[in-house]
Design a protein around this motif. Structure first.
Motif, mmCIF file in Angstrom:
data_model
loop_
_atom_site.group_PDB
_atom_site.id
_atom_site.type_symbol
_atom_site.label_atom_id
_atom_site.label_comp_id
_atom_site.label_asym_id
_atom_site.label_seq_id
_atom_site.Cartn_x
_atom_site.Cartn_y
_atom_site.Cartn_z
ATOM 1 N N ASP A 54 0.810 -0.978 -0.060
ATOM 2 C CA ASP A 54 0.050 -0.009 0.029
ATOM 3 C C ASP A 54 0.882 1.377 0.022
ATOM 4 O OD1 ASP A 54 -1.816 2.079 1.367
ATOM 5 O OD2 ASP A 54 -3.217 0.742 0.487
ATOM 6 N N ALA A 55 2.135 1.088 0.730
ATOM 7 C CA ALA A 55 2.859 2.282 0.571
ATOM 8 C C ALA A 55 3.292 2.493 -0.828
ATOM 9 C CB ALA A 55 3.788 2.006 1.222
ATOM 10 N N ALA A 56 3.708 1.527 -1.595
ATOM 11 C CA ALA A 56 3.951 1.447 -2.966
ATOM 12 C C ALA A 56 2.882 2.102 -3.760
ATOM 13 C CB ALA A 56 4.608 0.341 -3.409
ATOM 14 N N ASP A 57 1.719 1.674 -3.674
ATOM 15 C CA ASP A 57 0.456 1.802 -4.446
ATOM 16 C C ASP A 57 -0.046 3.145 -4.230
ATOM 17 O OD1 ASP A 57 -1.881 0.892 -6.028
ATOM 18 O OD2 ASP A 57 -3.045 1.749 -4.194
ATOM 19 N N SER A 58 0.169 3.917 -2.843
ATOM 20 C CA SER A 58 -0.207 5.203 -2.537
ATOM 21 C C SER A 58 0.692 6.066 -3.136
ATOM 22 C CB SER A 58 -0.404 5.249 -1.124
ATOM 23 O OG SER A 58 -1.587 4.424 -0.657
ATOM 24 N N SER A 59 1.953 5.843 -3.224
ATOM 25 C CA SER A 59 3.097 6.853 -3.822
ATOM 26 C C SER A 59 3.207 6.696 -5.230
ATOM 27 C CB SER A 59 4.164 6.610 -2.971
ATOM 28 O OG SER A 59 4.777 5.190 -3.294
ATOM 29 N N GLY A 60 2.392 5.889 -6.060
ATOM 30 C CA GLY A 60 2.429 5.476 -7.261
ATOM 31 C C GLY A 60 3.883 4.927 -7.761
ATOM 32 N N GLN A 61 4.313 4.048 -7.022
ATOM 33 C CA GLN A 61 5.848 3.464 -7.500
ATOM 34 C C GLN A 61 5.544 1.864 -7.300
ATOM 35 O OE1 GLN A 61 9.026 5.108 -5.208
ATOM 36 N NE2 GLN A 61 7.771 6.251 -3.996
ATOM 37 N N PRO A 62 6.279 1.208 -8.206
ATOM 38 C CA PRO A 62 6.403 -0.063 -7.874
ATOM 39 C C PRO A 62 6.648 -0.708 -6.626
ATOM 40 C CG PRO A 62 7.041 0.531 -10.192
ATOM 41 C CD PRO A 62 7.139 1.621 -9.271
ATOM 42 N N VAL A 63 6.342 -1.710 -6.171
ATOM 43 C CA VAL A 63 6.847 -2.042 -4.993
ATOM 44 C C VAL A 63 8.235 -2.561 -4.910
ATOM 45 C CG1 VAL A 63 6.396 -4.692 -5.226
ATOM 46 C CG2 VAL A 63 6.094 -3.642 -2.945
ATOM 47 N N SER A 64 8.839 -2.984 -5.888
ATOM 48 C CA SER A 64 10.268 -3.286 -5.915
ATOM 49 C C SER A 64 11.168 -2.068 -5.671
ATOM 50 C CB SER A 64 10.527 -3.822 -7.330
ATOM 51 O OG SER A 64 10.428 -2.938 -8.361
ATOM 52 N N GLU A 65 10.503 -0.708 -5.731
ATOM 53 C CA GLU A 65 11.497 0.383 -5.683
ATOM 54 C C GLU A 65 11.262 0.978 -4.362
ATOM 55 O OE1 GLU A 65 10.328 3.390 -8.741
ATOM 56 O OE2 GLU A 65 10.842 1.881 -10.414
ATOM 57 N N ILE A 66 10.581 0.468 -3.545
ATOM 58 C CA ILE A 66 10.470 1.174 -2.025
ATOM 59 C C ILE A 66 10.978 0.215 -0.835
ATOM 60 C CG2 ILE A 66 8.592 2.410 -2.774
ATOM 61 C CD1 ILE A 66 6.792 0.494 -0.732
ATOM 62 N N LEU A 67 11.559 -1.236 -1.498
ATOM 63 C CA LEU A 67 11.724 -2.190 -0.541
ATOM 64 C C LEU A 67 13.015 -1.563 0.468
ATOM 65 C CD1 LEU A 67 11.323 -5.450 -2.366
ATOM 66 C CD2 LEU A 67 9.735 -4.304 -0.813
ATOM 67 N N ALA A 68 13.714 -0.623 0.074
ATOM 68 C CA ALA A 68 14.909 -0.104 0.977
ATOM 69 C C ALA A 68 14.474 0.463 2.138
ATOM 70 C CB ALA A 68 15.747 0.656 0.080
ATOM 71 N N PRO A 69 15.032 -0.004 3.354
ATOM 72 C CA PRO A 69 14.551 0.423 4.653
ATOM 73 C C PRO A 69 14.231 1.919 4.720
ATOM 74 C CG PRO A 69 16.212 -1.239 4.909
ATOM 75 C CD PRO A 69 16.136 -0.824 3.503
ATOM 76 N N THR A 70 15.149 2.767 4.007
ATOM 77 C CA THR A 70 15.084 4.134 4.239
ATOM 78 C C THR A 70 13.694 4.677 3.471
ATOM 79 O OG1 THR A 70 16.554 4.329 2.444
ATOM 80 C CG2 THR A 70 17.501 4.586 4.772
ATOM 81 N N SER A 71 13.692 4.222 2.125
ATOM 82 C CA SER A 71 12.448 4.397 1.532
ATOM 83 C C SER A 71 11.284 4.275 1.934
ATOM 84 C CB SER A 71 12.510 3.940 0.173
ATOM 85 O OG SER A 71 13.797 4.444 -0.674
ATOM 86 N N LEU A 72 11.342 3.066 2.659
ATOM 87 C CA LEU A 72 9.818 2.571 3.090
ATOM 88 C C LEU A 72 9.567 3.224 4.400
ATOM 89 C CD1 LEU A 72 7.494 0.493 3.172
ATOM 90 C CD2 LEU A 72 8.863 -1.125 4.427
ATOM 91 N N LEU A 73 10.601 3.627 5.452
ATOM 92 C CA LEU A 73 10.297 4.287 6.282
ATOM 93 C C LEU A 73 9.877 5.809 6.123
ATOM 94 C CD1 LEU A 73 13.269 3.314 8.913
ATOM 95 C CD2 LEU A 73 10.730 2.658 8.939
ATOM 96 N N GLU A 74 10.420 6.482 4.993
ATOM 97 C CA GLU A 74 10.025 7.723 4.587
ATOM 98 C C GLU A 74 8.590 7.736 4.217
ATOM 99 O OE1 GLU A 74 12.526 9.137 1.773
ATOM 100 O OE2 GLU A 74 14.272 9.386 3.109
ATOM 101 N N LEU A 75 8.138 6.672 3.643
ATOM 102 C CA LEU A 75 6.843 6.605 3.050
ATOM 103 C C LEU A 75 5.670 6.423 4.122
ATOM 104 C CD1 LEU A 75 7.140 4.767 -0.314
ATOM 105 C CD2 LEU A 75 6.508 6.942 -0.089
#
Length: 655
Positions: free
Chosen positions: A126-147
């Motif tokens: 849902d973090a990827a979906d709500s930000s318009g990004q593929p889920v593979s691009e937000i798996l880094a801990p820093t990216s996920l925590l920011e979202l």
């Protein structure tokens, strides 16, 4: 645990009945998956473009919807199994769960782990979906925590997953029947966080939309989950088949009414009636309405015909519930599509600041006329006040029909308490409470002090124990046993200790207004609702423990109750003095953000609120003192009469 009880229905399910049930269930699951995938594919990229961000890709889009389907199904099975153990079984004599209850708790544990896993995955998807990004691009801990820090929806899934973990661990160790009542409540609340931060929590009318969707989701979860638990009970040949079937019918009928009413309210807010046929969301609303009508049209006649014809209970449950389950699963698939498609209300761009924050506009100054006439019904507390009044009246009527009298004063007190809650939450006081501190403190006083005092003086627990039906000999536990289980629970004993109840009551003042918490609470409708519920519940617990007029979990000495009351009075006065001495207004940024067409001096409103809270809070305390002193005088009179009787007997013995 001992072996399950033998089947109470001699006509066990035939192999074809089992195959039929499995077929209907499989068709229902398939329909839910197909409808979910079809609605997502049909919406395409348009569902994202209208919200202003790109589509995240098919894997992410389908992953969110299918994971949500898994979560909703597993949460329903978990909650329904706990509800079945708590309200559809009879514990053993030592109050441990029965074999049927034990099987239901084990099913709840397994489904809770699935719920937790789906919730954790949904947090990422849902973090990827709500930000318009593929889920593979937000798996880094820093990216996920920011979202997670920037978005609300993923946090809702994460909180729901945390609740599921608590339920799974608790179910692993639960053997006492009474505990499953509390776990049922926790499970029902655990499905709400994603709803309270979803589409319905945004834009104008979100107070109605959020509350109605909350009712809708809880009712759907209870209905579908309990249906699966009843089916599992029938398949394993559990006890009390006939009574379980009848109790399920009542639950299903109530859930259908709640689903229909809440669906109408949320639909009217999220999509205007004239756009039902013009928008994809409107088409899904009409499809869901059609499914609910179909469930009623098919299930009710077939159920009556089956039991009237004398069909075996297990066979009837398997046949009818299998069909009903398939229709409910199909309805769930439509709901997945509605969660993916933005409602027209969300796309409105001419929303005012007050509509974004509290859900509605307040164009006029809160003069006495506005406070009396500007009603906006609170779907939670307003509905609760009406239902509590009706339920109490039915209880009194039942007692009188049985030839038992009930004091009119208690009835009048209870009805006055319900009216107080209704006025504080739904009248102009409730409407303007989020807009100015003085009106807010008036509503706070009514919900936290006046209403609870009047409700406690109505003796509701005593009425319930006399009016509600209990368990028949050898039958299922009834409402009377449920009330006794709650009243005698360790949790009830803990929160009704006068010191604990006083700390909870004082927390609604010192912990809320003097810490900065109030400003944060007022910015979220769900937090504002929890605040009002906290006012009412903690106030009721305090008066329940101190007045001592109703059936309570513990008996507190008269002198201790009097001392607690005298100790609370200076706490209320000191709070008023603190607020009066402040140099800056409480929640100033929040009130400025409302940007209302009219304005009041924030410091003047705060001083008025402080005086209202101080002086108005002392009046219920004086009422408590009057009640306690009259009780003390009555007890002293009884003691004097007893002593005089003893003296007369001694004199007669000497003579």
């Amino acid at each position: 645990m001992s072996a399950p009880a033998p089947n109470s229905d001699p006509s066990g399910p035939l192999p074809r009945d089992r195959r039929g049930t499995a077929l209907w269930t499989a068709l229902g699951v398939l329909a839910a998956v197909v409808l979910t995938v079809w609605t997502v594919l049909a919406a395409g990229e348009h569902a994202y473009l209208v919200l202003g961000y790109p589509a995240p890709g098919l894997v992410t889009t389908l992953g969110v919807s299918l994971l949500r389907l898994v979560l909703d199904l597993s949460a329903a099975v978990c909650v329904g199994s706990l509800v079945f153990c708590a309200f559809f079984t009879t514990p053993r004599r030592d109050r441990m769960v029965s074999p049927d209850g034990y099987a239901a708790v084990r099913a709840a544990e397994t489904s809770a782990w699935v719920w937790a896993g789906a919730g954790l995955l949904l947090t990422v998807f849902d973090a990827a979906d709500s930000s318009g990004q593929p889920v593979s691009e937000i798996l880094a801990p820093t990216s996920l925590l920011e979202l997670l820090g920037a978005l609300d929806a993923p946090d809702g899934w994460l909180l729901s997953a945390a609740v599921a973990v608590v339920l799974a661990l608790s179910c692993h160790f639960v053997l006492r029947w009474r505990t499953t009542i509390a776990l049922s409540l926790v499970g029902a609340l655990g499905v709400l966080p994603p709803v309270l931060v979803g589409h319905g929590a945004s834009n104008a009318g979100h107070d109605f939309a959020s509350d109605s969707l909350g009712f809708h989701v809880v009712a759907a979860t209870l209905w579908l989950g309990t249906l699966f638990a009843v089916l599992a009970h029938a398949l394993r040949g559990g006890a009390h088949q006939q009574r379980v079937a009848l109790r399920y019918q009542r639950l299903a009928a109530g859930c259908w009414v709640v689903l229909a009413a809440s669906g109408v309210v949320s639909s009217l807010v999220l999509v205007p009636p004239d756009r039902l046929l013009e928008t994809r969301y409107g088409a899904l609303v009409l499809a869901k309405v059609g499914m609910l009508v179909l469930i009623a049209a098919v299930s009710v006649p077939l159920r009556r015909r089956a039991f009237r014809a004398g069909t075996g209970t297990r066979r009837a449950v398997l046949r009818l519930a299998g069909l009903e389950g398939a229709l409910l699963l199909g309805t769930l698939g439509i709901s997945m599509g509605m969660a993916h498609v933005p409602p027209p209300n969300l796309l409105a761009r001419d929303t005012s600041a007050s509509e974004l924050l509290i859900g509605y506009d307040l164009p006029a100054f809160p003069d006495p006329t506005q406070l009396l006439t500007a009603w906006r019904f609170d779907l939670l507390l307003g509905t609760a006040a009406v239902l509590l009044a009706v339920g109490y009246a039915l209880g009194v009527r039942r007692l009188r029909a049985a030839g038992t009298s009930w004091p009119v004063g208690r009835t009048a007190s209870w009805m006055a308490g319900c009216a107080t809650v209704l006025v504080a939450s739904s009248s102009g006081l409730g409407s303007y409470a989020p807009a100015t501190f003085g009106v807010h403190m008036t509503a706070h006083l009514l919900l936290n002090m006046v209403g609870p005092a009047l409700l406690v003086l109505g003796h509701p627990v005593l009425l319930a124990l006399n009016a509600l039906p209990g368990a028949e000999r050898g039958g299922l536990f009834g409402p009377r046993e449920w009330v006794l289980a709650v009243v005698h629970s360790p949790v009830a004993r803990a929160v009704t200790h006068p010191v604990v109840a006083s700390v909870l009551l004082a927390g609604s003042l010192y912990g809320l207004y003097l810490t900065g918490l109030f400003q944060w609470v007022m910015q979220e409708h769900w937090a504002h609702t929890i605040m009002n519920v906290y006012f009412l519940v903690t106030g009721y617990l305090w008066f329940w423990s101190v007045l001592g007029t109703d059936r309570t979990p513990r008996r507190v000495p008269q002198l201790a109750r009097l001392g607690v009351t005298l100790g609370m009075m200076p706490l209320l006065a000191f709070f008023g003095v603190l607020v009066l001495s402040m140099d800056e207004p409480i929640a100033d940024n929040y009130y400025r953000t409302l940007d209302l067409a009219w304005s009041v001096d924030p410091m003047a409103a705060q001083r008025a609120g402080a005086l209202i809270g101080w002086l108005g809070g002392e009046l219920p305390m004086l009422l408590v003192l009057v009640v306690l002193l009259s009780q003390w005088q009555r007890e002293q009179g009884d003691d004097d009469a007893e002593h005089e009787g003893l003296f007369e007997r001694l004199e007669s013995t000497r003579s």
